[in-house]
Design a protein around this motif. Structure first.
Motif, PDB file in Angstrom:
ATOM      1  N   GLU A 232      52.651 -37.038 -67.992  1.00  0.00           N
ATOM      2  CA  GLU A 232      51.933 -37.971 -67.123  1.00  0.00           C
ATOM      3  C   GLU A 232      50.574 -37.437 -66.692  1.00  0.00           C
ATOM      4  O   GLU A 232      49.724 -38.201 -66.227  1.00  0.00           O
ATOM      5  N   MET A 233      50.340 -36.133 -66.849  1.00  0.00           N
ATOM      6  CA  MET A 233      49.086 -35.553 -66.392  1.00  0.00           C
ATOM      7  C   MET A 233      47.925 -35.891 -67.309  1.00  0.00           C
ATOM      8  O   MET A 233      46.877 -36.365 -66.865  1.00  0.00           O
ATOM      9  N   GLU A 234      48.083 -35.650 -68.621  1.00  0.00           N
ATOM     10  CA  GLU A 234      46.963 -35.873 -69.541  1.00  0.00           C
ATOM     11  C   GLU A 234      47.339 -36.682 -70.778  1.00  0.00           C
ATOM     12  O   GLU A 234      46.548 -37.505 -71.240  1.00  0.00           O
ATOM     13  N   VAL A 235      48.524 -36.438 -71.327  1.00  0.00           N
ATOM     14  CA  VAL A 235      48.886 -37.066 -72.594  1.00  0.00           C
ATOM     15  C   VAL A 235      48.973 -38.583 -72.465  1.00  0.00           C
ATOM     16  O   VAL A 235      48.354 -39.326 -73.238  1.00  0.00           O
ATOM     17  N   ILE A 236      49.733 -39.054 -71.488  1.00  0.00           N
ATOM     18  CA  ILE A 236      49.896 -40.500 -71.342  1.00  0.00           C
ATOM     19  C   ILE A 236      48.597 -41.178 -70.903  1.00  0.00           C
ATOM     20  O   ILE A 236      48.239 -42.234 -71.452  1.00  0.00           O
ATOM     21  N   PRO A 237      47.832 -40.619 -69.946  1.00  0.00           N
ATOM     22  CA  PRO A 237      46.542 -41.233 -69.645  1.00  0.00           C
ATOM     23  C   PRO A 237      45.611 -41.314 -70.858  1.00  0.00           C
ATOM     24  O   PRO A 237      44.932 -42.335 -71.057  1.00  0.00           O
ATOM     25  N   ALA A 238      45.587 -40.258 -71.680  1.00  0.00           N
ATOM     26  CA  ALA A 238      44.741 -40.291 -72.885  1.00  0.00           C
ATOM     27  C   ALA A 238      45.234 -41.357 -73.853  1.00  0.00           C
ATOM     28  O   ALA A 238      44.445 -42.117 -74.422  1.00  0.00           O
ATOM     29  N   ALA A 239      46.543 -41.425 -74.036  1.00  0.00           N
ATOM     30  CA  ALA A 239      47.119 -42.414 -74.943  1.00  0.00           C
ATOM     31  C   ALA A 239      46.788 -43.831 -74.488  1.00  0.00           C
ATOM     32  O   ALA A 239      46.393 -44.688 -75.290  1.00  0.00           O
ATOM     33  N   ARG A 240      46.902 -44.075 -73.204  1.00  0.00           N
ATOM     34  CA  ARG A 240      46.624 -45.422 -72.685  1.00  0.00           C
ATOM     35  C   ARG A 240      45.142 -45.768 -72.811  1.00  0.00           C
ATOM     36  O   ARG A 240      44.784 -46.892 -73.165  1.00  0.00           O
ATOM     37  N   ASP A 241      44.273 -44.796 -72.535  1.00  0.00           N
ATOM     38  CA  ASP A 241      42.836 -45.061 -72.629  1.00  0.00           C
ATOM     39  C   ASP A 241      42.402 -45.386 -74.059  1.00  0.00           C
ATOM     40  O   ASP A 241      41.475 -46.172 -74.261  1.00  0.00           O
ATOM     41  N   TYR A 242      43.064 -44.767 -75.043  1.00  0.00           N
ATOM     42  CA  TYR A 242      42.695 -44.995 -76.435  1.00  0.00           C
ATOM     43  C   TYR A 242      43.585 -46.034 -77.118  1.00  0.00           C
ATOM     44  O   TYR A 242      43.490 -46.232 -78.330  1.00  0.00           O
ATOM     45  N   GLY A 243      44.445 -46.676 -76.351  1.00  0.00           N
ATOM     46  CA  GLY A 243      45.255 -47.764 -76.897  1.00  0.00           C
ATOM     47  C   GLY A 243      46.413 -47.330 -77.760  1.00  0.00           C
ATOM     48  O   GLY A 243      46.831 -48.060 -78.665  1.00  0.00           O
ATOM     49  N   LEU A 244      46.958 -46.141 -77.482  1.00  0.00           N
ATOM     50  CA  LEU A 244      48.107 -45.652 -78.248  1.00  0.00           C
ATOM     51  C   LEU A 244      49.408 -46.043 -77.543  1.00  0.00           C
ATOM     52  O   LEU A 244      49.518 -45.970 -76.316  1.00  0.00           O
ATOM     53  N   GLY A 245      50.407 -46.419 -78.311  1.00  0.00           N
ATOM     54  CA  GLY A 245      51.736 -46.580 -77.764  1.00  0.00           C
ATOM     55  C   GLY A 245      52.364 -45.209 -77.568  1.00  0.00           C
ATOM     56  O   GLY A 245      52.113 -44.287 -78.353  1.00  0.00           O
ATOM     57  N   VAL A 246      53.165 -45.050 -76.524  1.00  0.00           N
ATOM     58  CA  VAL A 246      53.824 -43.770 -76.234  1.00  0.00           C
ATOM     59  C   VAL A 246      55.294 -43.872 -76.614  1.00  0.00           C
ATOM     60  O   VAL A 246      56.005 -44.782 -76.170  1.00  0.00           O
ATOM     61  N   ILE A 247      55.730 -42.929 -77.459  1.00  0.00           N
ATOM     62  CA  ILE A 247      57.108 -42.910 -77.947  1.00  0.00           C
ATOM     63  C   ILE A 247      57.759 -41.608 -77.470  1.00  0.00           C
ATOM     64  O   ILE A 247      57.594 -40.555 -78.091  1.00  0.00           O
ATOM     65  N   PRO A 248      58.487 -41.643 -76.352  1.00  0.00           N
ATOM     66  CA  PRO A 248      59.075 -40.402 -75.819  1.00  0.00           C
ATOM     67  C   PRO A 248      60.244 -39.895 -76.672  1.00  0.00           C
ATOM     68  O   PRO A 248      61.112 -40.671 -77.070  1.00  0.00           O
ATOM     69  N   TRP A 249      60.232 -38.595 -76.943  1.00  0.00           N
ATOM     70  CA  TRP A 249      61.400 -37.983 -77.573  1.00  0.00           C
ATOM     71  C   TRP A 249      62.174 -37.170 -76.541  1.00  0.00           C
ATOM     72  O   TRP A 249      61.655 -36.840 -75.500  1.00  0.00           O
ATOM     73  N   SER A 250      63.425 -36.902 -76.845  1.00  0.00           N
ATOM     74  CA  SER A 250      64.359 -36.237 -75.931  1.00  0.00           C
ATOM     75  C   SER A 250      64.439 -36.951 -74.579  1.00  0.00           C
ATOM     76  O   SER A 250      64.240 -36.347 -73.524  1.00  0.00           O
ATOM     77  N   PRO A 251      64.746 -38.249 -74.585  1.00  0.00           N
ATOM     78  CA  PRO A 251      64.787 -38.998 -73.325  1.00  0.00           C
ATOM     79  C   PRO A 251      65.875 -38.533 -72.360  1.00  0.00           C
ATOM     80  O   PRO A 251      65.769 -38.778 -71.155  1.00  0.00           O
TER      81      PRO A 251
END
Length: 329
Positions: free
Chosen positions: A197-216
Protein backbone atom coordinates in the motif's frame (compact mmCIF):
# COMPACT_ATOMS: atom_id res chain seq x y z
CA UNK A 1 -19.00 -14.86 -10.62
CA UNK A 2 -18.22 -11.14 -10.58
CA UNK A 3 -16.00 -9.66 -13.29
CA UNK A 4 -13.88 -6.57 -13.70
CA UNK A 5 -11.51 -4.99 -16.20
CA UNK A 6 -7.81 -5.75 -15.89
CA UNK A 7 -6.32 -2.32 -15.34
CA UNK A 8 -6.71 0.01 -18.30
CA UNK A 9 -6.77 -2.90 -20.78
CA UNK A 10 -10.03 -4.01 -22.36
CA UNK A 11 -9.64 -7.49 -20.87
CA UNK A 12 -12.54 -8.69 -18.69
CA UNK A 13 -11.49 -11.09 -15.95
CA UNK A 14 -13.08 -12.83 -12.97
CA UNK A 15 -12.56 -11.32 -9.53
CA UNK A 16 -10.67 -14.43 -8.48
CA UNK A 17 -7.56 -15.72 -10.21
CA UNK A 18 -6.95 -19.46 -10.31
CA UNK A 19 -3.34 -19.99 -9.26
CA UNK A 20 -1.80 -23.26 -10.44
CA UNK A 21 1.43 -23.47 -8.43
CA UNK A 22 0.23 -26.66 -6.72
CA UNK A 23 -0.64 -28.41 -9.99
CA UNK A 24 2.01 -31.07 -10.40
CA UNK A 25 3.97 -30.79 -7.13
CA UNK A 26 0.96 -31.38 -4.84
CA UNK A 27 -2.07 -31.97 -7.06
CA UNK A 28 -2.00 -34.65 -9.77
CA UNK A 29 -3.06 -34.02 -13.34
CA UNK A 30 -6.55 -35.55 -13.08
CA UNK A 31 -7.41 -33.59 -9.93
CA UNK A 32 -5.94 -30.41 -11.46
CA UNK A 33 -8.14 -30.83 -14.52
CA UNK A 34 -11.17 -31.34 -12.28
CA UNK A 35 -10.41 -28.13 -10.38
CA UNK A 36 -9.97 -26.16 -13.61
CA UNK A 37 -13.24 -27.53 -15.01
CA UNK A 38 -15.10 -26.62 -11.81
CA UNK A 39 -13.54 -23.15 -11.79
CA UNK A 40 -14.53 -22.51 -15.40
CA UNK A 41 -18.06 -23.80 -14.77
CA UNK A 42 -18.31 -21.29 -11.90
CA UNK A 43 -17.25 -18.45 -14.21
CA UNK A 44 -13.65 -18.17 -13.01
CA UNK A 45 -11.93 -17.38 -16.31
CA UNK A 46 -8.50 -16.07 -15.19
CA UNK A 47 -5.73 -18.71 -14.84
CA UNK A 48 -2.23 -17.81 -13.64
CA UNK A 49 0.90 -19.92 -13.93
CA UNK A 50 4.67 -19.57 -14.57
CA UNK A 51 7.19 -21.42 -16.67
CA UNK A 52 9.13 -22.55 -13.57
CA UNK A 53 6.11 -24.04 -11.76
CA UNK A 54 6.61 -27.73 -11.13
CA UNK A 55 10.01 -26.79 -9.69
CA UNK A 56 13.33 -28.61 -9.67
CA UNK A 57 13.61 -31.27 -12.35
CA UNK A 58 9.88 -30.86 -13.04
CA UNK A 59 10.03 -27.21 -14.11
CA UNK A 60 7.39 -26.64 -16.74
CA UNK A 61 5.17 -29.45 -15.50
CA UNK A 62 2.39 -27.09 -14.40
CA UNK A 63 2.19 -25.49 -17.84
CA UNK A 64 2.03 -29.00 -19.33
CA UNK A 65 -0.95 -29.86 -17.12
CA UNK A 66 -2.76 -26.72 -18.27
CA UNK A 67 -1.86 -27.57 -21.86
CA UNK A 68 -3.33 -31.06 -21.63
CA UNK A 69 -6.49 -29.51 -20.15
CA UNK A 70 -6.77 -27.11 -23.11
CA UNK A 71 -6.25 -30.05 -25.46
CA UNK A 72 -9.48 -31.63 -24.21
CA UNK A 73 -11.32 -28.97 -26.20
CA UNK A 74 -14.81 -27.86 -25.28
CA UNK A 75 -13.87 -24.20 -25.67
CA UNK A 76 -11.57 -24.34 -22.66
CA UNK A 77 -8.86 -22.18 -24.23
CA UNK A 78 -11.23 -19.62 -25.73
CA UNK A 79 -13.00 -19.15 -22.38
CA UNK A 80 -9.75 -18.74 -20.43
CA UNK A 81 -7.65 -15.64 -19.85
CA UNK A 82 -4.22 -17.24 -19.60
CA UNK A 83 -1.31 -15.65 -17.73
CA UNK A 84 2.17 -17.08 -17.37
CA UNK A 85 5.58 -15.71 -16.38
CA UNK A 86 9.18 -15.51 -17.52
CA UNK A 87 12.41 -15.04 -15.55
CA UNK A 88 13.54 -18.22 -13.81
CA UNK A 89 16.27 -20.48 -15.17
CA UNK A 90 14.73 -23.23 -17.30
CA UNK A 91 17.94 -25.05 -18.24
CA UNK A 92 17.84 -28.80 -17.68
CA UNK A 93 18.54 -29.90 -14.10
CA UNK A 94 18.83 -26.27 -13.00
CA UNK A 95 22.17 -25.70 -14.68
CA UNK A 96 22.83 -21.96 -14.74
CA UNK A 97 23.43 -21.69 -18.47
CA UNK A 98 23.93 -18.14 -19.76
CA UNK A 99 20.80 -16.62 -21.34
CA UNK A 100 18.47 -19.30 -19.98
CA UNK A 101 16.96 -16.96 -17.42
CA UNK A 102 16.09 -13.33 -16.69
CA UNK A 103 14.66 -10.84 -19.20
CA UNK A 104 17.14 -10.58 -22.04
CA UNK A 105 15.57 -10.50 -25.50
CA UNK A 106 17.06 -13.89 -26.30
CA UNK A 107 15.61 -15.52 -23.18
CA UNK A 108 12.19 -13.89 -23.62
CA UNK A 109 12.07 -15.29 -27.16
CA UNK A 110 13.20 -18.74 -26.04
CA UNK A 111 10.92 -18.81 -23.01
CA UNK A 112 7.72 -17.79 -24.79
CA UNK A 113 8.18 -20.44 -27.47
CA UNK A 114 8.72 -23.12 -24.82
CA UNK A 115 5.70 -21.98 -22.80
CA UNK A 116 3.45 -21.99 -25.88
CA UNK A 117 4.51 -25.56 -26.63
CA UNK A 118 3.87 -26.76 -23.08
CA UNK A 119 0.56 -24.90 -22.87
CA UNK A 120 -0.58 -26.27 -26.26
CA UNK A 121 -1.77 -22.86 -27.39
CA UNK A 122 -0.68 -20.32 -29.98
CA UNK A 123 -1.00 -17.23 -27.77
CA UNK A 124 -0.71 -16.06 -24.16
CA UNK A 125 -3.11 -13.38 -22.95
CA UNK A 126 -0.88 -11.93 -20.22
CA UNK A 127 2.89 -12.46 -20.26
CA UNK A 128 4.39 -11.40 -16.93
CA UNK A 129 7.94 -10.55 -15.86
CA UNK A 130 8.29 -12.73 -12.75
CA UNK A 131 10.93 -10.45 -11.14
CA UNK A 132 12.83 -7.30 -12.00
CA UNK A 133 16.03 -7.68 -14.03
CA UNK A 134 18.19 -4.69 -13.15
CA UNK A 135 21.00 -5.31 -15.68
CA UNK A 136 18.65 -5.54 -18.68
CA UNK A 137 17.35 -2.18 -19.96
CA UNK A 138 13.62 -1.84 -20.49
CA UNK A 139 14.31 -0.65 -24.04
CA UNK A 140 15.49 -4.20 -24.82
CA UNK A 141 12.66 -5.85 -22.91
CA UNK A 142 9.97 -3.81 -24.65
CA UNK A 143 11.53 -4.35 -28.05
CA UNK A 144 11.27 -8.11 -27.51
CA UNK A 145 7.70 -7.83 -26.21
CA UNK A 146 6.54 -5.69 -29.14
CA UNK A 147 7.84 -8.31 -31.58
CA UNK A 148 5.85 -11.01 -29.78
CA UNK A 149 2.73 -8.83 -29.78
CA UNK A 150 3.07 -8.21 -33.53
CA UNK A 151 3.49 -11.96 -34.04
CA UNK A 152 0.31 -12.58 -32.06
CA UNK A 153 2.09 -14.77 -29.51
CA UNK A 154 1.21 -12.55 -26.54
CA UNK A 155 -1.47 -9.90 -26.10
CA UNK A 156 -0.45 -7.96 -22.98
CA UNK A 157 2.51 -7.65 -20.62
CA UNK A 158 2.45 -7.51 -16.83
CA UNK A 159 4.88 -7.44 -13.93
CA UNK A 160 5.31 -9.46 -10.76
CA UNK A 161 7.17 -8.51 -7.58
CA UNK A 162 8.10 -5.07 -8.97
CA UNK A 163 8.75 -2.13 -6.65
CA UNK A 164 6.84 1.06 -7.37
CA UNK A 165 9.73 2.84 -9.07
CA UNK A 166 10.21 -0.04 -11.54
CA UNK A 167 6.52 0.06 -12.46
CA UNK A 168 6.95 3.75 -13.21
CA UNK A 169 10.21 3.27 -15.09
CA UNK A 170 8.82 0.41 -17.21
CA UNK A 171 5.74 2.35 -18.25
CA UNK A 172 7.54 5.63 -18.89
CA UNK A 173 9.97 3.91 -21.25
CA UNK A 174 7.17 1.96 -22.97
CA UNK A 175 5.22 5.20 -23.44
CA UNK A 176 8.18 6.96 -25.02
CA UNK A 177 8.28 4.20 -27.64
CA UNK A 178 4.54 4.20 -28.26
CA UNK A 179 3.87 0.99 -26.38
CA UNK A 180 1.08 0.17 -23.97
CA UNK A 181 3.46 -0.93 -21.21
CA UNK A 182 2.44 -2.98 -18.21
CA UNK A 183 -1.26 -3.61 -17.57
CA UNK A 184 -0.95 -5.49 -14.28
CA UNK A 185 1.25 -6.05 -11.23
CA UNK A 186 1.23 -9.27 -9.24
CA UNK A 187 2.42 -8.55 -5.71
CA UNK A 188 2.47 -9.94 -2.18
CA UNK A 189 -0.53 -8.34 -0.50
CA UNK A 190 -2.89 -9.47 2.24
CA UNK A 191 -4.26 -8.37 5.62
CA UNK A 192 -1.07 -9.35 7.43
CA UNK A 193 1.31 -7.94 4.78
CA UNK A 194 0.23 -4.49 3.63
CA UNK A 195 3.50 -2.81 2.64
CA UNK A 196 2.34 -2.84 -0.99
CA UNK A 197 0.00 0.00 0.00
CA UNK A 198 2.98 2.34 0.41
CA UNK A 199 4.34 2.50 -3.15
CA UNK A 200 3.43 -0.51 -5.29
CA UNK A 201 -0.34 -0.09 -5.31
CA UNK A 202 -0.25 3.72 -5.67
CA UNK A 203 2.14 3.34 -8.63
CA UNK A 204 -0.03 0.65 -10.18
CA UNK A 205 -3.16 2.77 -9.85
CA UNK A 206 -1.48 5.89 -11.25
CA UNK A 207 -0.31 3.98 -14.33
CA UNK A 208 -3.57 2.09 -14.80
CA UNK A 209 -2.34 -1.36 -13.79
CA UNK A 210 -4.62 -3.96 -12.26
CA UNK A 211 -3.30 -5.38 -8.97
CA UNK A 212 -3.24 -9.16 -8.59
CA UNK A 213 -2.32 -10.11 -5.00
CA UNK A 214 -0.52 -13.39 -4.40
CA UNK A 215 -0.49 -15.28 -1.10
CA UNK A 216 -3.83 -13.79 0.00
CA UNK A 217 -3.84 -16.01 3.11
CA UNK A 218 -0.17 -15.22 3.85
CA UNK A 219 1.01 -18.79 3.70
CA UNK A 220 -2.03 -20.05 5.63
CA UNK A 221 -1.70 -17.57 8.48
CA UNK A 222 -5.10 -16.04 7.68
CA UNK A 223 -6.84 -19.33 7.01
CA UNK A 224 -7.86 -20.23 10.57
CA UNK A 225 -4.45 -21.60 11.48
CA UNK A 226 -4.89 -21.52 15.28
CA UNK A 227 -8.25 -23.26 15.15
CA UNK A 228 -6.79 -25.90 12.85
CA UNK A 229 -3.84 -26.26 15.20
CA UNK A 230 -6.17 -26.88 18.15
CA UNK A 231 -8.04 -29.49 16.11
CA UNK A 232 -4.82 -31.14 14.92
CA UNK A 233 -5.56 -30.24 11.27
CA UNK A 234 -2.81 -27.72 10.52
CA UNK A 235 -0.06 -28.50 8.02
CA UNK A 236 3.30 -28.18 9.75
CA UNK A 237 5.09 -26.43 6.91
CA UNK A 238 4.83 -23.07 5.20
CA UNK A 239 5.23 -19.52 6.47
CA UNK A 240 2.56 -19.82 9.16
CA UNK A 241 4.55 -22.27 11.28
CA UNK A 242 7.52 -19.94 11.79
CA UNK A 243 5.42 -16.77 11.82
CA UNK A 244 3.41 -17.95 14.82
CA UNK A 245 6.60 -18.13 16.88
CA UNK A 246 6.39 -14.33 17.00
CA UNK A 247 4.24 -13.36 20.00
CA UNK A 248 2.78 -10.26 18.35
CA UNK A 249 1.83 -12.19 15.22
CA UNK A 250 0.18 -14.93 17.28
CA UNK A 251 -1.80 -12.34 19.23
CA UNK A 252 -2.96 -10.69 16.00
CA UNK A 253 -4.02 -13.99 14.48
CA UNK A 254 -5.85 -14.97 17.66
CA UNK A 255 -7.71 -11.64 17.68
CA UNK A 256 -8.53 -12.13 13.98
CA UNK A 257 -9.95 -15.60 14.49
CA UNK A 258 -11.88 -14.52 17.60
CA UNK A 259 -13.42 -11.59 15.71
CA UNK A 260 -14.56 -13.74 12.81
CA UNK A 261 -15.86 -16.45 15.10
CA UNK A 262 -18.01 -13.80 16.72
CA UNK A 263 -19.42 -12.84 13.29
CA UNK A 264 -19.79 -16.46 12.13
CA UNK A 265 -17.29 -16.00 9.28
CA UNK A 266 -14.58 -18.27 7.90
CA UNK A 267 -11.06 -16.73 8.17
CA UNK A 268 -9.85 -17.72 4.71
CA UNK A 269 -12.98 -16.50 2.96
CA UNK A 270 -12.88 -13.23 4.90
CA UNK A 271 -9.23 -12.61 3.97
CA UNK A 272 -10.11 -13.00 0.28
CA UNK A 273 -13.23 -10.84 0.61
CA UNK A 274 -11.17 -8.11 2.33
CA UNK A 275 -8.81 -7.95 -0.65
CA UNK A 276 -11.79 -7.50 -2.95
CA UNK A 277 -12.68 -4.32 -1.05
CA UNK A 278 -9.25 -2.76 -1.59
CA UNK A 279 -8.84 0.04 -4.14
CA UNK A 280 -7.08 -1.05 -7.32
CA UNK A 281 -7.29 -4.79 -6.67
CA UNK A 282 -8.42 -6.83 -9.68
CA UNK A 283 -8.62 -10.14 -7.84
CA UNK A 284 -6.49 -12.29 -5.52
CA UNK A 285 -4.78 -15.46 -6.66
CA UNK A 286 -6.15 -18.59 -5.02
CA UNK A 287 -4.16 -21.82 -5.24
CA UNK A 288 -6.54 -24.65 -4.37
CA UNK A 289 -5.11 -28.13 -3.91
CA UNK A 290 -8.59 -29.61 -3.62
CA UNK A 291 -12.14 -29.01 -4.84
CA UNK A 292 -13.20 -28.03 -1.30
CA UNK A 293 -10.61 -25.24 -1.23
CA UNK A 294 -11.89 -23.95 -4.56
CA UNK A 295 -15.48 -23.97 -3.28
CA UNK A 296 -14.43 -21.94 -0.25
CA UNK A 297 -12.66 -19.36 -2.42
CA UNK A 298 -15.69 -19.00 -4.69
CA UNK A 299 -17.90 -18.22 -1.69
CA UNK A 300 -15.60 -15.32 -0.79
CA UNK A 301 -16.56 -13.43 -3.97
CA UNK A 302 -20.15 -13.14 -2.76
CA UNK A 303 -19.22 -12.23 0.82
CA UNK A 304 -20.09 -8.67 1.86
CA UNK A 305 -18.07 -7.23 4.75
CA UNK A 306 -19.65 -4.51 6.88
CA UNK A 307 -17.92 -1.19 7.52
CA UNK A 308 -17.79 -2.11 11.21
CA UNK A 309 -15.99 -5.37 10.45
CA UNK A 310 -13.58 -3.67 8.04
CA UNK A 311 -12.71 -1.13 10.75
CA UNK A 312 -12.08 -3.95 13.23
CA UNK A 313 -9.80 -5.72 10.76
CA UNK A 314 -7.83 -2.49 10.33
CA UNK A 315 -7.37 -2.31 14.08
CA UNK A 316 -5.95 -5.84 14.21
CA UNK A 317 -3.81 -5.52 11.07
CA UNK A 318 -3.14 -1.80 10.59
CA UNK A 319 -1.74 -0.81 7.24
CA UNK A 320 1.02 1.75 6.69
CA UNK A 321 -1.50 4.56 6.21
CA UNK A 322 -1.96 6.80 3.17
CA UNK A 323 1.10 7.60 1.12
CA UNK A 324 3.09 9.75 1.17
CA UNK A 325 1.68 11.27 4.38
CA UNK A 326 2.32 8.13 6.45
CA UNK A 327 5.85 7.44 5.19
CA UNK A 328 8.49 7.23 7.88
CA UNK A 329 11.07 9.63 6.53
Amino acid sequence: MKYTQLGRAGLKVSRLVLGTMNFGPQTDEATSHGIMDAALDAGLNFVDTANVYGWGENKGRTEEIIGSWFAKGGGRRDKTVLATKVFGNMAAHGDAWPNHDRLSAVNIRRAVEASLKRLQTDYIDLYQFHHIDRPTPFEEIWQAIEVLIKQGKILYAGSSNFPGYKIAQANEIAGRHGGMGLISEQCLYNLAERRAEMEVIPAARDYGLGVIPWSPLHGGLLGGVLKKDAEGKRRRDGRSASALENTKVREQVQAYEDLLDKHGLEPGETALAWLLTRPGVTGPIVGPRTQAQLDSALRAVELELSEELLASLDEIFPGPGPSPEAFAW
